[in-house]
Scaffold this motif. Structure first.
Motif, PDB file in Angstrom:
ATOM      1  N   ILE A 321       0.842  -1.211   0.000  1.00  0.00           N
ATOM      2  CA  ILE A 321       0.000   0.000   0.000  1.00  0.00           C
ATOM      3  C   ILE A 321       0.870   1.251   0.000  1.00  0.00           C
ATOM      4  O   ILE A 321       0.611   2.212  -0.745  1.00  0.00           O
ATOM      5  CB  ILE A 321      -0.942  -0.006   1.220  1.00  0.00           C
ATOM      6  CG1 ILE A 321      -1.969  -1.139   1.091  1.00  0.00           C
ATOM      7  CG2 ILE A 321      -1.651   1.336   1.364  1.00  0.00           C
ATOM      8  CD1 ILE A 321      -2.860  -1.297   2.308  1.00  0.00           C
ATOM      9  N   LEU A 322       1.911   1.254   0.826  1.00  0.00           N
ATOM     10  CA  LEU A 322       2.813   2.409   0.870  1.00  0.00           C
ATOM     11  C   LEU A 322       3.512   2.604  -0.469  1.00  0.00           C
ATOM     12  O   LEU A 322       3.664   3.738  -0.951  1.00  0.00           O
ATOM     13  CB  LEU A 322       3.837   2.223   1.988  1.00  0.00           C
ATOM     14  CG  LEU A 322       4.804   3.392   2.228  1.00  0.00           C
ATOM     15  CD1 LEU A 322       4.031   4.647   2.608  1.00  0.00           C
ATOM     16  CD2 LEU A 322       5.818   3.042   3.312  1.00  0.00           C
ATOM     17  N   GLY A 323       3.940   1.503  -1.093  1.00  0.00           N
ATOM     18  CA  GLY A 323       4.586   1.596  -2.406  1.00  0.00           C
ATOM     19  C   GLY A 323       3.643   2.149  -3.456  1.00  0.00           C
ATOM     20  O   GLY A 323       4.055   2.947  -4.317  1.00  0.00           O
ATOM     21  N   PHE A 324       2.378   1.745  -3.387  1.00  0.00           N
ATOM     22  CA  PHE A 324       1.379   2.274  -4.325  1.00  0.00           C
ATOM     23  C   PHE A 324       1.200   3.781  -4.139  1.00  0.00           C
ATOM     24  O   PHE A 324       1.191   4.548  -5.117  1.00  0.00           O
ATOM     25  CB  PHE A 324       0.055   1.558  -4.135  1.00  0.00           C
ATOM     26  CG  PHE A 324      -1.100   2.198  -4.850  1.00  0.00           C
ATOM     27  CD1 PHE A 324      -1.251   2.073  -6.222  1.00  0.00           C
ATOM     28  CD2 PHE A 324      -2.034   2.949  -4.147  1.00  0.00           C
ATOM     29  CE1 PHE A 324      -2.310   2.677  -6.888  1.00  0.00           C
ATOM     30  CE2 PHE A 324      -3.088   3.559  -4.791  1.00  0.00           C
ATOM     31  CZ  PHE A 324      -3.232   3.424  -6.168  1.00  0.00           C
ATOM     32  N   LEU A 325       1.059   4.227  -2.890  1.00  0.00           N
ATOM     33  CA  LEU A 325       0.846   5.650  -2.623  1.00  0.00           C
ATOM     34  C   LEU A 325       2.048   6.486  -3.058  1.00  0.00           C
ATOM     35  O   LEU A 325       1.893   7.586  -3.620  1.00  0.00           O
ATOM     36  CB  LEU A 325       0.565   5.862  -1.133  1.00  0.00           C
ATOM     37  CG  LEU A 325      -0.743   5.239  -0.606  1.00  0.00           C
ATOM     38  CD1 LEU A 325      -0.866   5.441   0.895  1.00  0.00           C
ATOM     39  CD2 LEU A 325      -1.943   5.826  -1.328  1.00  0.00           C
ATOM     40  N   LEU A 326       3.262   5.985  -2.811  1.00  0.00           N
ATOM     41  CA  LEU A 326       4.461   6.716  -3.219  1.00  0.00           C
ATOM     42  C   LEU A 326       4.642   6.727  -4.733  1.00  0.00           C
ATOM     43  O   LEU A 326       5.336   7.579  -5.285  1.00  0.00           O
ATOM     44  CB  LEU A 326       5.700   6.105  -2.557  1.00  0.00           C
ATOM     45  CG  LEU A 326       5.796   6.263  -1.034  1.00  0.00           C
ATOM     46  CD1 LEU A 326       6.996   5.499  -0.477  1.00  0.00           C
ATOM     47  CD2 LEU A 326       5.897   7.742  -0.663  1.00  0.00           C
ATOM     48  N   GLY A 327       3.998   5.774  -5.423  1.00  0.00           N
ATOM     49  CA  GLY A 327       4.088   5.727  -6.883  1.00  0.00           C
ATOM     50  C   GLY A 327       3.063   6.582  -7.587  1.00  0.00           C
ATOM     51  O   GLY A 327       3.164   6.795  -8.799  1.00  0.00           O
ATOM     52  N   VAL A 328       2.077   7.104  -6.841  1.00  0.00           N
ATOM     53  CA  VAL A 328       1.021   7.926  -7.460  1.00  0.00           C
ATOM     54  C   VAL A 328       1.585   9.149  -8.188  1.00  0.00           C
ATOM     55  O   VAL A 328       1.154   9.460  -9.311  1.00  0.00           O
ATOM     56  CB  VAL A 328      -0.028   8.339  -6.406  1.00  0.00           C
ATOM     57  CG1 VAL A 328      -0.989   9.385  -6.979  1.00  0.00           C
ATOM     58  CG2 VAL A 328      -0.804   7.121  -5.932  1.00  0.00           C
ATOM     59  N   PRO A 329       2.566   9.906  -7.606  1.00  0.00           N
ATOM     60  CA  PRO A 329       3.119  11.049  -8.350  1.00  0.00           C
ATOM     61  C   PRO A 329       3.725  10.663  -9.699  1.00  0.00           C
ATOM     62  O   PRO A 329       3.784  11.494 -10.614  1.00  0.00           O
ATOM     63  CB  PRO A 329       4.192  11.596  -7.397  1.00  0.00           C
ATOM     64  CG  PRO A 329       3.748  11.165  -6.035  1.00  0.00           C
ATOM     65  CD  PRO A 329       3.114   9.826  -6.239  1.00  0.00           C
ATOM     66  N   LEU A 330       4.161   9.418  -9.835  1.00  0.00           N
ATOM     67  CA  LEU A 330       4.752   8.982 -11.099  1.00  0.00           C
ATOM     68  C   LEU A 330       3.694   8.677 -12.152  1.00  0.00           C
ATOM     69  O   LEU A 330       4.033   8.371 -13.301  1.00  0.00           O
ATOM     70  CB  LEU A 330       5.623   7.739 -10.875  1.00  0.00           C
ATOM     71  CG  LEU A 330       6.782   7.892  -9.884  1.00  0.00           C
ATOM     72  CD1 LEU A 330       7.595   6.619  -9.819  1.00  0.00           C
ATOM     73  CD2 LEU A 330       7.668   9.064 -10.251  1.00  0.00           C
TER      74      LEU A 330
END
Length: 517
Positions: A321-330
């Motif tokens: 979940i954290l990886g998904f949220l941090l990938g949103v700006p990309l």
């Protein structure tokens, strides 16, 4: 962990774009085939249905008519490029202009993380079985594409271009840097993934045999994939009447622009597109499994409470979940700029520096003789002389040479014609240093907390193996690690109770060495 975190964030974005292309290939006509779409510009020039003779005739007609516009452009805008830039990315004018989130890409990113989580829901018990498919099926797809590629007209010219050395590139630092990055990426050196996955092996596993097989197979696969790619590019160059160098690309441009365009020239193009992007997805997932498992295992091992050990699935879900949220700006309109910035800085210099420090510390601080004895105790035979020489001299020298050569000929990152602003480069270097800086910070922490009255005494004590250093299981503590032996070290009993609990309850083969400087 820092390096694996950076790579895990943006690498899954690449996988999600492959998912997007895979889904859009489920059609009778690939959407990047023609220039008659709303996202195309007047500069778009398609390749399907065109011939070199038609292009030549158009040039002659334009010159005779006195038209000043150059029809035969040296750099044409292809439908696949405009589809990539204007529709898939809807790219903004700079790295600071995020624009809107591309919802289709965001949705595919969610799919990517869900797939990764489901495959790792039971740790290596589930991922180990999935990898049998993700690691082998791409060879089936490569073989299918290779057979199809070499039967195309012009494929030989592409293969010749691929096999012909460009000796002037030997003096280009970027080539050496890219080569090092490719090896570090494909073999997983200095990522932590090798240590993580090896920790699940049995203590006497023949890692010497495994390392030889993996290294040879890895390089052979890269060479084989080159034949597949350049046979298709040669066919495309023949169709357009240009040199192979004019259709070849690198990075995202090869996977999502040049190769997809070449696929539009093949009969039943959606089928080949589905196979190609399915292969990319499987290759990416194999890497992503290792990255996520590295983070989860590190968290579980370092904290090691009973609750975390018993609820590893929840930790895996939290990391996903954290990886998904941090990938949103990309997934925004500026996402590709940030993706390339992370790709070029977060894990390039860092991997080289970390691996060099690793070689030096193990060989010259822990001691090469101690290391050779450790390997012999696990393998049952001493490591060959070639490996000893490489570990002590050749590897550190080559890595140092590449690092110095890359720094001397450093060139700021660019994306096509876009030049990154200085502030973004500062962020890139901060990402690169954020992982490396952990090493001296932790070293100073260990020195400060070590026994001794003076700094030199604490330093001397901190560079010695920890008292609990050795095989995790008591049954493997033999020779110099045996209690009371001539070269014994003090053994803390019981060794890490949380690991004993983990072994008993989950029957996990967790046998490893834990450095503590």
């Amino acid at each position: 962990m820092v390096v694996s975190t950076y790579i895990g964030i943006y690498y899954n974005v690449v996988i999600c774009i492959a998912f997007y292309y895979f889904f859009t290939s489920m059609t009778n006509l690939l959407p990047w085939t023609y220039c008659n779409n709303p996202w195309n510009t007047p500069d778009c020039s398609g390749v399907v249905g065109t011939h070199q003779a038609n292009a030549t005739f158009a040039n002659i007609t334009a010159v005779m008519s006195g038209v000043t516009e150059v029809v035969n452009r040296t750099k044409r805008t292809s439908p696949s490029e405009e589809y990539w830039r204007n529709y898939v990315l809807n790219i903004s004018d700079g790295i600071g202009n995020f624009g809107e989130v591309r919802l289709p890409i965001l949705g595919c990113l969610a799919v990517s993380w869900v797939v990764v989580f489901l495959c790792l829901i039971r740790g290596v018990k589930s991922s180990g079985k999935v990898v049998y498919f993700t690691a082998t099926f791409p060879y089936v797809v490569l073989t299918i594409l290779f057979i199809r590629g070499i039967t195309l007209e012009g494929a030989i010219s592409g293969i010749k271009y691929y096999l012909t050395p460009q000796w002037q590139k030997i003096l280009d630092a970027k080539v050496w840097g890219d080569a090092a990055s490719q090896i570090f990426y494909s073999l997983g050196c200095a990522w932590g993934g090798l240590i993580t996955m090896a920790s699940y092996n049995k203590f006497h596993n023949n890692c010497f045999r495994d390392s030889i097989i993996i290294s040879v197979t890895n390089c052979a696969t890269s060479v084989y994939a080159g034949f597949v790619i350049f046979s298709i590019l040669g066919f495309m160059a023949h169709h357009l009447g240009v040199d192979v160098s004019q259709v070849a690309d690198h990075g995202p441009g090869l996977a999502f622009v040049a190769y997809p365009e070449a696929l539009t020239l093949l009969p039943i193009s959606p089928l080949w597109s589905l196979l190609f992007f399915f292969m990319l997805i499987l290759l990416g997932l194999g890497t992503q499994f290792c990255l996520l498992e590295t983070l989860v295992t590190a968290i579980v091992d370092e904290i090691g409470t009973d609750w975390i050990i018993r609820n590893k699935t929840i930790i895996t879900l939290g990391v996903a979940i954290l990886g998904f949220l941090l990938g949103v700006p990309l997934t925004t309109q500026a996402g590709i700029y940030w993706l390339l910035l992370m790709d070029n800085y977060a894990a390039s210099f860092s991997l080289v520096i970390i691996s060099c420090i690793m070689c030096i510390c193990i060989m010259y601080i822990y001691g090469h003789r101690n290391y050779f004895k450790d390997v012999e105790m696990m393998l049952g035979f001493p490591p060959p002389i070639f490996f000893r020489i490489c570990w002590r001299f050749i590897s550190p020298l080559i890595i140092t040479f590449i690092l110095i050569f890359t720094v001397i000929q450093y060139k700021p990152i660019t994306y096509n014609d876009y030049v990154y602003p200085n502030w973004s480069l500062v962020i890139g270097f901060c990402m690169a240093l954020s992982s490396v800086i952990c090493i001296p910070i932790y070293a100073l922490f260990k020195i400060a907390t070590s026994e001794g009255a003076t700094f030199l005494e604490r330093l001397k004590h901190s560079v010695k193996p920890d008292a609990s250093w050795g095989p995790a299981l008591q049954e493997h503590r033999k020779g110099r690690y045996a209690t009371g032996g001539p070269e014994s070290v003090e053994v803390i009993t019981p060794l890490y109770p949380q690991y004993t609990l983990f072994l008993n309850e989950h029957k996990r083969h967790k046998e490893y060495f834990a450095f503590s400087f």
